[in-house]
Each structure stands twice: as structure tokens, then as C-alpha cells.
Scaffold this motif. Structure first.
Motif, PDB file in Angstrom:
ATOM      1  N   GLY A  65      46.659  21.708 -18.041  1.00  0.00           N
ATOM      2  CA  GLY A  65      46.652  21.517 -19.658  1.00  0.00           C
ATOM      3  C   GLY A  65      46.835  20.363 -19.815  1.00  0.00           C
ATOM      4  O   GLY A  65      46.829  20.069 -20.980  1.00  0.00           O
ATOM      5  N   ARG A  66      47.039  19.364 -19.139  1.00  0.00           N
ATOM      6  CA  ARG A  66      47.213  17.955 -19.336  1.00  0.00           C
ATOM      7  C   ARG A  66      45.820  17.300 -19.021  1.00  0.00           C
ATOM      8  O   ARG A  66      45.534  16.095 -19.275  1.00  0.00           O
ATOM      9  N   PHE A  67      45.359  17.541 -17.573  1.00  0.00           N
ATOM     10  CA  PHE A  67      44.347  16.778 -16.905  1.00  0.00           C
ATOM     11  C   PHE A  67      43.002  17.579 -16.835  1.00  0.00           C
ATOM     12  O   PHE A  67      43.153  18.770 -16.926  1.00  0.00           O
ATOM     13  N   THR A  68      41.877  16.949 -17.013  1.00  0.00           N
ATOM     14  CA  THR A  68      40.777  17.552 -16.935  1.00  0.00           C
ATOM     15  C   THR A  68      39.879  17.068 -16.290  1.00  0.00           C
ATOM     16  O   THR A  68      39.380  15.494 -16.301  1.00  0.00           O
ATOM     17  N   ILE A  69      39.349  17.457 -14.876  1.00  0.00           N
ATOM     18  CA  ILE A  69      38.152  17.018 -14.151  1.00  0.00           C
ATOM     19  C   ILE A  69      36.776  17.263 -14.773  1.00  0.00           C
ATOM     20  O   ILE A  69      36.598  18.379 -15.097  1.00  0.00           O
ATOM     21  N   SER A  70      35.757  16.277 -14.231  1.00  0.00           N
ATOM     22  CA  SER A  70      34.582  16.402 -14.955  1.00  0.00           C
ATOM     23  C   SER A  70      33.628  15.809 -13.879  1.00  0.00           C
ATOM     24  O   SER A  70      34.090  14.744 -13.095  1.00  0.00           O
ATOM     25  N   ARG A  71      32.302  15.545 -14.132  1.00  0.00           N
ATOM     26  CA  ARG A  71      31.400  14.979 -13.357  1.00  0.00           C
ATOM     27  C   ARG A  71      29.956  14.962 -13.985  1.00  0.00           C
ATOM     28  O   ARG A  71      29.806  16.050 -14.730  1.00  0.00           O
ATOM     29  N   ASP A  72      29.258  13.543 -13.745  1.00  0.00           N
ATOM     30  CA  ASP A  72      27.847  13.647 -14.170  1.00  0.00           C
ATOM     31  C   ASP A  72      27.142  13.223 -12.835  1.00  0.00           C
ATOM     32  O   ASP A  72      27.164  12.018 -12.498  1.00  0.00           O
ATOM     33  N   ASN A  73      26.616  14.248 -12.551  1.00  0.00           N
ATOM     34  CA  ASN A  73      25.875  13.949 -11.186  1.00  0.00           C
ATOM     35  C   ASN A  73      24.559  13.109 -11.563  1.00  0.00           C
ATOM     36  O   ASN A  73      24.168  12.289 -10.439  1.00  0.00           O
ATOM     37  N   ALA A  74      23.986  13.073 -12.535  1.00  0.00           N
ATOM     38  CA  ALA A  74      22.888  12.116 -12.839  1.00  0.00           C
ATOM     39  C   ALA A  74      23.414  10.878 -12.698  1.00  0.00           C
ATOM     40  O   ALA A  74      22.632   9.834 -12.426  1.00  0.00           O
ATOM     41  N   LYS A  75      24.470  10.339 -13.151  1.00  0.00           N
ATOM     42  CA  LYS A  75      25.173   9.249 -12.891  1.00  0.00           C
ATOM     43  C   LYS A  75      25.949   8.941 -11.559  1.00  0.00           C
ATOM     44  O   LYS A  75      26.395   7.738 -11.624  1.00  0.00           O
ATOM     45  N   ASN A  76      26.291   9.949 -10.972  1.00  0.00           N
ATOM     46  CA  ASN A  76      26.737   9.804  -9.808  1.00  0.00           C
ATOM     47  C   ASN A  76      28.321   9.372  -9.940  1.00  0.00           C
ATOM     48  O   ASN A  76      28.849   8.286  -9.468  1.00  0.00           O
ATOM     49  N   MET A  77      28.982  10.086 -11.109  1.00  0.00           N
ATOM     50  CA  MET A  77      30.180   9.861 -11.204  1.00  0.00           C
ATOM     51  C   MET A  77      31.174  10.931 -11.473  1.00  0.00           C
ATOM     52  O   MET A  77      30.721  12.254 -11.792  1.00  0.00           O
ATOM     53  N   VAL A  78      32.327  10.888 -11.235  1.00  0.00           N
ATOM     54  CA  VAL A  78      33.229  11.942 -11.205  1.00  0.00           C
ATOM     55  C   VAL A  78      34.396  11.163 -12.019  1.00  0.00           C
ATOM     56  O   VAL A  78      34.959  10.055 -11.984  1.00  0.00           O
TER      57      VAL A  78
END
Length: 124
Positions: A66-79
Motif C-alpha cells: 500500500g506504500r511501495f510500487t514496483i514497476s519496470r520498463d523493459n524497453a529502457k532496461n529499467m526497474v
């Protein structure tokens, strides 16, 4: 050469926000699940959040739900790890880690490489 470089940490007040970034290289990011974990001085390593290779699944330790959110952008090679409503107990060095398959959950044994970490300090 496989590399994971975390950034975005810093000093923030109680209730503040930070967004951590993990720049990856040397492997095909969209083939692997990723995880953020943290380690505070004198404490054991603690899993924080994980995400499957194409972001279909995520999981969080109870302390950050409820406080943290993980995400990723594979096209940019970022997490990323968006951290809101930060508390002093969130103070730690935060690391991102590469999994050995597309999804491994929070279990530490699924993750074999991580970066140097970024310090997060939350003041009260």
C-alpha cells in the motif's frame, strides 16, 4: 557484463516519497523477474518487492504494501521502486536484484545478482 546500478536514494522526512531506479545492462531484462530488497545496519536482508518479467505479477512484503510500487520498463532496461508515505523503519540500503527466471516471488534464492545499492534515510 551484467550490471545493475541503483540510484534515487536520499534523505527524506517522515511521510515523504522517493523513487528508486535500477539501470540494467548485460542481459535481456524482459526474460527475468526482478526484486528490490533492503538491508539496514545490524539487520538481515529483507525482501521488499518483486515483479515478473513482463510485469504481469508483483508481490510485496507486508511492511510496504500500500506504500511501495514496483514497476519496470523493459524497453529502457529499467526497474523502479516508488516509495510513498515513508517511515523511519524504511531506512536502509536498497538493492535491485536479477532473478534466474521470469518469476520467483520474494524468495531470495531466486535472485543471483544485485548492484551496489542506494541509501534511503527517513527522518522523523
Amino acid at each position: 557484463q551484467l550490471q545493475l546500478v541503483e540510484s534515487g536514494g536520499g534523505l527524506v522526512q517522515l511521510g515523504g516519497s522517493l523513487r528508486l531506479s535500477c539501470a540494467t545492462s548485460g542481459f535481456t531484462l524482459d526474460s527475468y523477474g526482478m526484486r528490490w530488497f533492503r538491508q539496514a545496519p545490524g539487520k538481515e536482508r529483507e525482501a521488499v518487492a518483486c515483479i515478473s518479467n513482463r510485469a504481469e505479477r508483483t508481490d510485496y512484503t507486508d511492511a510496504v504494501k500500500g506504500r511501495f510500487t514496483i514497476s519496470r520498463d523493459n524497453a529502457k532496461n529499467m526497474v523502479y521502486l516508488q516509495m510513498d508515505n515513508l517511515k523511519p523503519e524504511d531506512t536502509a540500503v536498497y538493492y535491485c536484484a536479477k532473478g534466474v527466471r521470469t518469476w520467483g516471488g520474494l524468495q531470495e534464492s531466486w535472485y543471483t545478482h544485485w548492484g551496489q545499492g542506494t541509501q534511503v534515510t527517513v527522518s522523523s
